[in-house]
Design a protein around this motif. Structure first.
Motif, PDB file in Angstrom:
ATOM      1  N   MET A 150       1.104  -1.469  -0.057  1.00 34.18           N
ATOM      2  CA  MET A 150       0.449   0.050  -0.006  1.00 34.18           C
ATOM      3  C   MET A 150       1.320   1.367  -0.283  1.00 34.18           C
ATOM      4  SD  MET A 150      -3.237   0.793   2.650  1.00 34.18           S
ATOM      5  CE  MET A 150      -1.888   0.662   4.229  1.00 34.18           C
ATOM      6  N   ARG A 151       1.161   2.449  -1.562  1.00 37.96           N
ATOM      7  CA  ARG A 151       1.618   3.206  -1.119  1.00 37.96           C
ATOM      8  C   ARG A 151       0.406   4.378  -0.055  1.00 37.96           C
ATOM      9  NH1 ARG A 151       4.155   5.427  -6.390  1.00 37.96           N
ATOM     10  NH2 ARG A 151       6.540   4.349  -5.691  1.00 37.96           N
TER      11      ARG A 151
ATOM     12  N   HIS B  99       0.933   8.102  -7.351  1.00 36.09           N
ATOM     13  CA  HIS B  99      -0.534   7.381  -7.375  1.00 36.09           C
ATOM     14  C   HIS B  99      -0.243   7.103  -6.881  1.00 36.09           C
ATOM     15  CE1 HIS B  99      -0.858   7.859 -12.043  1.00 36.09           C
ATOM     16  NE2 HIS B  99       0.617   7.768 -11.995  1.00 36.09           N
TER      17      HIS B  99
ATOM     18  N   ASP C  87      -2.496   5.243  -2.675  1.00 33.83           N
ATOM     19  CA  ASP C  87      -3.563   4.234  -2.867  1.00 33.83           C
ATOM     20  C   ASP C  87      -4.748   5.109  -1.492  1.00 33.83           C
ATOM     21  OD1 ASP C  87      -3.488   1.522  -4.123  1.00 33.83           O
ATOM     22  OD2 ASP C  87      -1.780   1.776  -2.418  1.00 33.83           O
ATOM     23  N   LEU C  88      -3.711   6.034  -0.393  1.00 36.39           N
ATOM     24  CA  LEU C  88      -4.545   6.859   0.443  1.00 36.39           C
ATOM     25  C   LEU C  88      -3.696   8.356   0.681  1.00 36.39           C
ATOM     26  CD1 LEU C  88      -3.914   6.500   3.459  1.00 36.39           C
ATOM     27  CD2 LEU C  88      -5.028   4.969   3.145  1.00 36.39           C
TER      28      LEU C  88
ATOM     29  N   ILE D 140      -9.473   9.892  -4.705  1.00 32.57           N
ATOM     30  CA  ILE D 140      -7.831   9.052  -3.417  1.00 32.57           C
ATOM     31  C   ILE D 140      -8.271   9.262  -2.459  1.00 32.57           C
ATOM     32  CG2 ILE D 140      -5.238   9.558  -2.705  1.00 32.57           C
ATOM     33  CD1 ILE D 140      -4.442  10.032  -5.723  1.00 32.57           C
TER      34      ILE D 140
ATOM     35  N   VAL E 190      -7.290  -0.653   3.575  1.00 30.62           N
ATOM     36  CA  VAL E 190      -7.203  -0.882   2.269  1.00 30.62           C
ATOM     37  C   VAL E 190      -6.474  -1.588   1.777  1.00 30.62           C
ATOM     38  CG1 VAL E 190      -5.481   0.707   0.950  1.00 30.62           C
ATOM     39  CG2 VAL E 190      -6.922   2.076   3.081  1.00 30.62           C
TER      40      VAL E 190
END
Ligand SMILES: CC(=O)N[C@@H]1[C@@H](OP(=O)(O)OP(=O)(O)OC[C@H]2O[C@@H](n3ccc(=O)[nH]c3=O)[C@H](O)[C@@H]2O)O[C@H](CO)[C@@H](O)[C@@H]1O
Length: 363
Positions: free
Chosen positions: A1-2, A85, A87-88, A110, A363
């Motif tokens: 997860m980024r 980009h 994820d959150l 986002i 997430v």
């Protein structure tokens, strides 16, 4: 997860460092940072001391007007999102950086995590622009990390989904615990305070910080005159905020022999001074929280506060711009010589762990 943390001011750095450290301990989580340059240099000492680097460092000319800054922040944080980009996105509090970062993320669908969600004064003019910005962020956020029960209640009253509200405590207390722990193992971190502490020679002192936009020139001159009056009874240390308007206040107090006007301290030096101060005079939000946790009498130079808990705990007292009231309260504290009891109304220092656990699980 980024995850991408978008920050740009000293208090955002202070309040997000514990969250970044906690998330980086989670397997499979990559945390990147975008610093918007809203405060060019303030707070970078804490990032350096904790080994956190900024993946994006946006440049900023000084003195830019807020109305010009805001649209640029939306465009520039948007460009970062287009390349990263995530994820959150995480934003903190109520700054132009936080609101612009949240809007940029919302424009790209986002999800947004809002740290220190739910603070309200109920007055869009006080504090301006922060009350407006934090109200902008709330409807856009998926996770609302409310520091107190009062903040959580504010969000529920605004019809935020209760399942999205998490009462975690304020991460400023996590940062305070971290700073005191780091100072115990590396006292040199707070060495910036040595000079002024040596000049004080062990005498008691009041620590004053004034930086809010609402303080106009007349307010600042009145505050300066009151500080000169109070300085007859106690030395005052005034780290001057780099805002150009601070000049008005500095010009009034700079020649007083008992008022030490200094450059803004790095976080470690400031915490060291806050720990040693006899009295705190401030219009800051975070310092109300820190002063309450440390059991310091805090006179708040604001007419409203979103930190009602600090007042209820007996640490903070609102004096607004009534300098007669400020002087009377200050002298009362000096005469009483009794400090408030340290109160954990803003958290137990584990807010960042709770935030990391919730984000990592969802997430
Ligand atoms: C409306 C409002 O209240 N909004 C707040 C505002 O933050 P603030 O009012 O707390 O801002 P400042 O007073 O600038 O910062 C204070 C921090 O700086 C440290 N400090 C201080 C002097 C120094 O010489 N060296 C330092 O290191 C000190 O320990 C403390 O932690 O925006 C934040 C971001 O959104 C919000 O979270 C927060 O609600």
């Amino acid at each position: 997860m980024r995850i991408l943390a978008i920050l740009g001011t000293r208090p955002e750095i202070i309040k997000l460092v514990p969250v970044i450290l906690a998330l980086r301990n989670c397997a499979g989580v990559e945390v990147r940072l975008c610093h918007t340059g809203q405060h060019q240099a303030l707070g970078l000492d804490l990032l350096a001391a904790t080994g956190i680097e900024c993946d994006h460092m946006l440049s900023r000319e000084t003195g830019i007007l807020l109305a010009d800054l805001f649209p640029r922040l939306i465009a520039e944080t948007g460009a970062v999102l287009n390349t990263d980009h995530p994820d959150l996105v995480i934003v903190q509090g109520d700054t132009a950086t936080a609101a612009a970062g949240a809007l940029s993320a919302f424009n790209r669908s986002i999800p947004i995590a809002h740290v220190e969600a739910g603070l309200r004064s109920g007055d869009l003019a006080l504090p301006w622009p922060e009350e407006g910005y934090r109200r902008i962020i709330s409807p856009l956020a998926r996770w609302h990390f409310a520091p107190t029960a009062g903040a959580a209640d504010n969000l529920r009253r605004e019809n935020i989904d209760p399942a999205a509200i998490h009462q975690t405590g304020n991460t400023v207390i996590d940062a305070l615990h971290l700073a005191r722990e780091m100072l115990r193992s590396k006292p040199a971190l707070g060495s910036e305070a040595d000079t002024v502490l040596a000049a004080l020679g062990g005498a008691p002192f009041a620590l004053a910080t004034i930086h809010r936009r609402e303080q106009d020139s007349d307010d600042l001159r009145n505050i300066g005159a009151a500080l000169c009056d109070l300085a007859q009874d106690i030395a005052i240390v005034l780290p001057a905020h780099p805002r150009p308007e601070s000049r008005v206040l500095i010009d009034v107090v700079k020649d007083h022999p008992a008022i030490h006007v200094v450059a803004p301290f790095d976080y470690f030096a400031f915490i060291r001074l806050l720990d040693a101060a006899r009295l705190v005079l401030t219009d800051s939000g975070g310092i109300q929280e820190e002063g309450t946790a440390l059991g310091k009498p805090v006179l708040v130079l604001r007419s409203v506060t979103e930190r009602a808990e600090a007042v209820t705990a007996g640490a903070a007292q609102l004096v607004g711009n009534d300098m007669t009231a400020m002087l009377q309260a200050a002298r009362q504290h000096l005469a009483d010589n009794t400090d408030p009891i340290p109160a954990d109304v803003f958290g137990d220092g584990k807010a960042a762990q709770r935030i990391a656990r919730i984000l990592n699980a969802s997430v």
